[in-house]
Write a protein that holds these residues in place. Structure first.
Motif, short mmCIF file in Angstrom:
data_model
loop_
_atom_site.label_atom_id
_atom_site.label_comp_id
_atom_site.label_asym_id
_atom_site.label_seq_id
_atom_site.Cartn_x
_atom_site.Cartn_y
_atom_site.Cartn_z
N TYR A 140 1.09 -1.80 0.10
CA TYR A 140 0.32 -0.23 -0.54
C TYR A 140 1.14 0.91 0.37
CZ TYR A 140 -4.49 -2.35 0.56
OH TYR A 140 -5.70 -3.49 0.43
N PHE A 141 1.53 0.99 0.67
CA PHE A 141 2.26 2.65 0.31
C PHE A 141 3.35 3.30 0.07
CE2 PHE A 141 2.96 1.48 5.51
CZ PHE A 141 2.60 2.16 6.33
N ARG A 142 4.19 1.67 -1.08
CA ARG A 142 4.20 1.64 -2.83
C ARG A 142 3.25 2.24 -3.65
NH1 ARG A 142 7.99 -3.92 -3.29
NH2 ARG A 142 8.10 -2.51 -5.30
N GLU A 143 2.81 1.86 -3.38
CA GLU A 143 1.19 2.22 -4.10
C GLU A 143 0.91 3.93 -3.81
OE1 GLU A 143 -3.49 1.44 -4.70
OE2 GLU A 143 -2.49 -0.11 -3.88
N TYR A 144 1.43 4.16 -3.28
CA TYR A 144 0.65 5.75 -3.00
C TYR A 144 2.33 6.64 -2.89
CZ TYR A 144 -3.58 4.77 -1.24
OH TYR A 144 -5.52 4.39 -1.51
N GLY A 145 2.98 5.72 -3.75
CA GLY A 145 4.64 6.38 -3.16
C GLY A 145 5.02 7.11 -2.02
N HIS A 146 4.73 6.49 -0.52
CA HIS A 146 5.40 6.94 0.36
C HIS A 146 6.77 6.38 1.10
CE1 HIS A 146 5.83 8.28 4.63
NE2 HIS A 146 4.33 8.66 4.66
N HIS A 147 7.57 6.98 0.15
CA HIS A 147 8.73 5.26 0.45
C HIS A 147 9.56 5.35 1.96
CE1 HIS A 147 13.45 5.49 0.94
NE2 HIS A 147 13.12 4.77 -0.22
N LEU A 166 12.04 -0.52 -4.10
CA LEU A 166 11.33 0.82 -3.89
C LEU A 166 12.67 2.03 -3.85
CD1 LEU A 166 9.00 1.95 -1.86
CD2 LEU A 166 11.25 1.44 0.56
N HIS A 167 13.66 1.98 -3.96
CA HIS A 167 14.47 3.12 -3.55
C HIS A 167 14.16 3.19 -5.06
CE1 HIS A 167 15.42 3.18 -0.03
NE2 HIS A 167 16.87 2.09 0.01
N VAL A 168 14.29 2.09 -6.70
CA VAL A 168 14.55 2.05 -7.77
C VAL A 168 13.03 2.60 -8.37
CG1 VAL A 168 14.81 1.00 -9.28
CG2 VAL A 168 16.39 0.63 -8.16
N GLU A 169 12.22 2.46 -8.01
CA GLU A 169 10.68 2.94 -8.41
C GLU A 169 10.75 4.17 -7.80
OE1 GLU A 169 7.91 0.48 -6.70
OE2 GLU A 169 8.56 -1.59 -7.23
N LEU A 170 10.51 4.61 -7.10
CA LEU A 170 10.34 6.02 -6.39
C LEU A 170 11.89 7.03 -6.71
CD1 LEU A 170 8.60 4.97 -3.39
CD2 LEU A 170 7.47 6.25 -5.25
N SER A 171 12.66 6.43 -7.45
CA SER A 171 14.33 6.95 -7.80
C SER A 171 14.49 7.70 -6.99
CB SER A 171 13.67 8.43 -8.86
OG SER A 171 12.80 7.79 -9.83
N LYS A 172 14.70 7.18 -5.64
CA LYS A 172 15.88 7.38 -4.27
C LYS A 172 17.01 7.24 -4.41
CE LYS A 172 12.24 8.97 -1.74
NZ LYS A 172 11.98 10.77 -1.50
N TRP A 173 18.18 7.48 -5.34
CA TRP A 173 19.10 6.98 -6.37
C TRP A 173 20.23 7.11 -4.61
CZ3 TRP A 173 18.00 4.03 -9.29
CH2 TRP A 173 17.15 4.45 -10.82
N ASP A 174 20.02 8.26 -4.03
CA ASP A 174 21.35 8.17 -3.27
C ASP A 174 21.19 7.26 -1.81
OD1 ASP A 174 22.43 10.20 -4.58
OD2 ASP A 174 21.49 11.49 -2.59
N GLU A 175 19.85 6.55 -1.22
CA GLU A 175 19.84 5.19 -0.72
C GLU A 175 19.95 4.65 -1.49
OE1 GLU A 175 16.21 5.83 2.00
OE2 GLU A 175 15.86 7.37 1.16
#
Length: 210
Positions: A140-147, A166-175
């Motif tokens: 659910y968190f991924r569906e709503y984009g809540h990293h 998750l990091h990749v999907e939401l472009s959290k590249w540093d993490e």
């Protein structure tokens, strides 16, 4: 004489009948606490519980249920949870379903209605051994984009592969790069190619070619 005649002349039975009748009258008059005390006094705490449940006075109902010894408090909590769901009180519904041990139902209610603060509270009380329920929260968190909330759940169940996705999907590249480094480059392929594609898609070709 039959048994009914014996009961009708039994002073204790007569007193109980009168007491329960008086309790009903008091309830009809809105004197609910007095009625409940009479029900309990004459051995029918279950009727006090039913009365308060019908009035949606759940805390009073639970108090009499716990004191009666013959009323299932868990069933009462279930009734409160279902009532809260029917009236759209998602927070209360999730809390009550959790209290009744029905975590999946609690997750679905707050997840489907986008109540992410309530959903993370549910996730925090679920044991880490219940990975299936926690993954449902994370979905659910991924569906709503809540990293941040999704990350918290994946760390709780130690699902590093899902955390990298998750990091990749939401472009959290540093993490993503940091996570790969922390695991000896084990997940390097999972991050470098998607990162290069992201750079290209965002007109940052120079960085992609480095």
């Amino acid at each position: 004489r039959n048994e009914g005649d014996a009961d009708s002349s039994d002073p204790k039975a007569v007193k109980q009948r009168h007491g329960l009748h008086l309790a009903k009258v008091m309830a009809f008059q809105g004197r609910f606490q007095e009625a409940a005390k009479l029900y309990a006094k004459f051995g029918r705490a279950d009727q006090a519980v039913d009365m308060f449940a019908d009035l949606r006075l759940w805390e009073e109902a639970k108090t009499f249920a716990s004191n009666s010894g013959n009323v299932d408090v868990k069933t009462l909590i279930q009734s409160q949870a279902e009532w809260a769901e029917e009236t759209g009180d998602w927070k209360l519904a999730s809390e009550m379903f959790c209290a009744a041990g029905q975590h999946d139902r609690a997750i679905s209610i707050v997840g489907e209605n986008g109540c992410l603060d309530e959903l993370i509270e549910v996730a925090r009380i679920i044991d880490k051994e219940n990975a299936a329920a926690l993954r449902k929260c994370a979905d659910y968190f991924r569906e709503y984009g809540h990293h941040q909330f999704a990350k918290e759940v994946y760390l709780k169940i130690n699902d590093i592969q899902a955390l990298m996705r998750l990091h990749v999907e939401l472009s959290k590249w540093d993490e993503a790069f940091l996570l790969s480094e922390q695991h000896g480059g084990k997940y390097a392929e999972d991050v470098y190619l998607p990162y290069a594609q992201w750079l290209a898609e965002n007109d940052r070709f120079d960085e992609a070619q480095v």
